[in-house]
Design an enzyme around this catalytic site. Structure first.
Site, PDB file in Angstrom:
ATOM      1  N   VAL A   9       0.861  -1.181   0.000  1.00 41.14           N
ATOM      2  CA  VAL A   9       0.000   0.000   0.000  1.00 41.14           C
ATOM      3  C   VAL A   9       0.897   1.230   0.000  1.00 41.14           C
ATOM      4  O   VAL A   9       1.942   1.248   0.643  1.00 41.14           O
ATOM      5  CB  VAL A   9      -0.939   0.064   1.222  1.00 41.14           C
ATOM      6  CG1 VAL A   9      -2.032  -0.978   1.130  1.00 41.14           C
ATOM      7  CG2 VAL A   9      -0.162  -0.088   2.509  1.00 41.14           C
ATOM      8  N   SER A  10       0.515   2.243  -0.758  1.00 44.70           N
ATOM      9  CA  SER A  10       1.258   3.496  -0.747  1.00 44.70           C
ATOM     10  C   SER A  10       0.735   4.356   0.386  1.00 44.70           C
ATOM     11  O   SER A  10      -0.293   4.072   0.988  1.00 44.70           O
ATOM     12  CB  SER A  10       1.097   4.228  -2.085  1.00 44.70           C
ATOM     13  OG  SER A  10      -0.237   4.655  -2.248  1.00 44.70           O
ATOM     14  N   THR A  11       1.413   5.434   0.678  1.00 43.36           N
ATOM     15  CA  THR A  11       1.030   6.301   1.791  1.00 43.36           C
ATOM     16  C   THR A  11      -0.393   6.816   1.633  1.00 43.36           C
ATOM     17  O   THR A  11      -1.186   6.828   2.574  1.00 43.36           O
ATOM     18  CB  THR A  11       1.994   7.500   1.886  1.00 43.36           C
ATOM     19  OG1 THR A  11       3.320   7.005   2.032  1.00 43.36           O
ATOM     20  CG2 THR A  11       1.659   8.374   3.070  1.00 43.36           C
TER      21      THR A  11
END
Length: 230
Positions: A9-11
């Site tokens: 997951v990205s930020t």
């Protein structure tokens, strides 16, 4: 044989339920069970951009180091594991050569086996070519935009110009091209002689005698075509 799962997951996406780690874990567990397998270890990259290749991510690098022939990897989506089609194509081929199977739910299952593998590789090859062409186009378009704005983008400095340091619209350091006061009289003379009908070679000879500067024929021709737009 070891069975692994990979999630990322990205930020920005961590709070989005559709891409949350819990959702990905649940999906991977279900896919593995449907194949008669159970995931023994999950490799998770938290807050990692998809622009990074798998080997440059902490968990991604650990996964690649752990893989051995006969191992199986499950991942929910192509974009969770790879940064683009070209990256996916290269890594999938490495997996196949190494004897590692990769299941991607959004691509229909085992993308390294004999089932959907051929179709997946054909699609990825086409998309990868498209991505390369679009990147080249964007680079060229951006270069043209910067040049039009007077930015120096590298390469040979045009005759009669010089590079100066400055700031762009956002206040960031940038380099610009501006007329060189020392060369300006030569440029004006070249344009004047050409306007009077002198040939390029005659202009070259005249400028060399008058200023002691031998200007390339191609440069004289280019300056002549620029007219007063420069």
């Amino acid at each position: 044989m070891a069975v692994y799962g990979y999630a990322r997951v990205s930020t920005v996406e961590q709070a989005a339920s559709g891409n949350s780690l819990d959702t990905q874990r649940s999906i991977l567990s279900g896919v593995a069970q449907s194949e008669g397998m159970e995931i023994g270890r999950m490799f998770v990259d938290r807050g990692v951009s998809g622009s990074k290749p798998l080997e440059d991510r902490r968990a991604g690098s650990e996964l690649l180091s752990a893989l051995e022939a006969g191992d199986v990897v499950f991942c929910a989506k192509l974009d969770r594991m790879f940064r683009n089609a070209s990256d996916a194509l290269t890594t999938l081929q490495t997996f196949k050569d190494k004897g590692v199977r990769l299941f991607l739910k959004d691509m229909g299952g085992d993308v390294t086996g004999n089932g959907v593998s051929a179709l997946v590789f054909t699609i990825l090859a086409g998309v990868a070519q498209f991505e390369r062409e679009r990147i080249a186009e964007r680079v060229a378009e951006n270069r043209e935009r910067l040049v039009a704005a007077g930015r120096f983008v590298g390469g040979r400095v045009p005759f009669g110009m010089r590079v100066v340091d400055g700031e762009d619209e956002q206040g960031r350091p940038a380099r610009f091209l501006e007329p060189d006061p020392e060369k300006e009289p030569i440029v004006v003379r070249i344009k004047g002689l050409r306007s009077d009908g002198f040939t390029v070679r005659a202009v070259q000879s005249a400028v060399q005698k008058e200023f002691g500067e031998r200007v390339a024929l191609a440069t004289i021709s280019k300056l002549s075509n620029e007219g007063d737009a420069r």
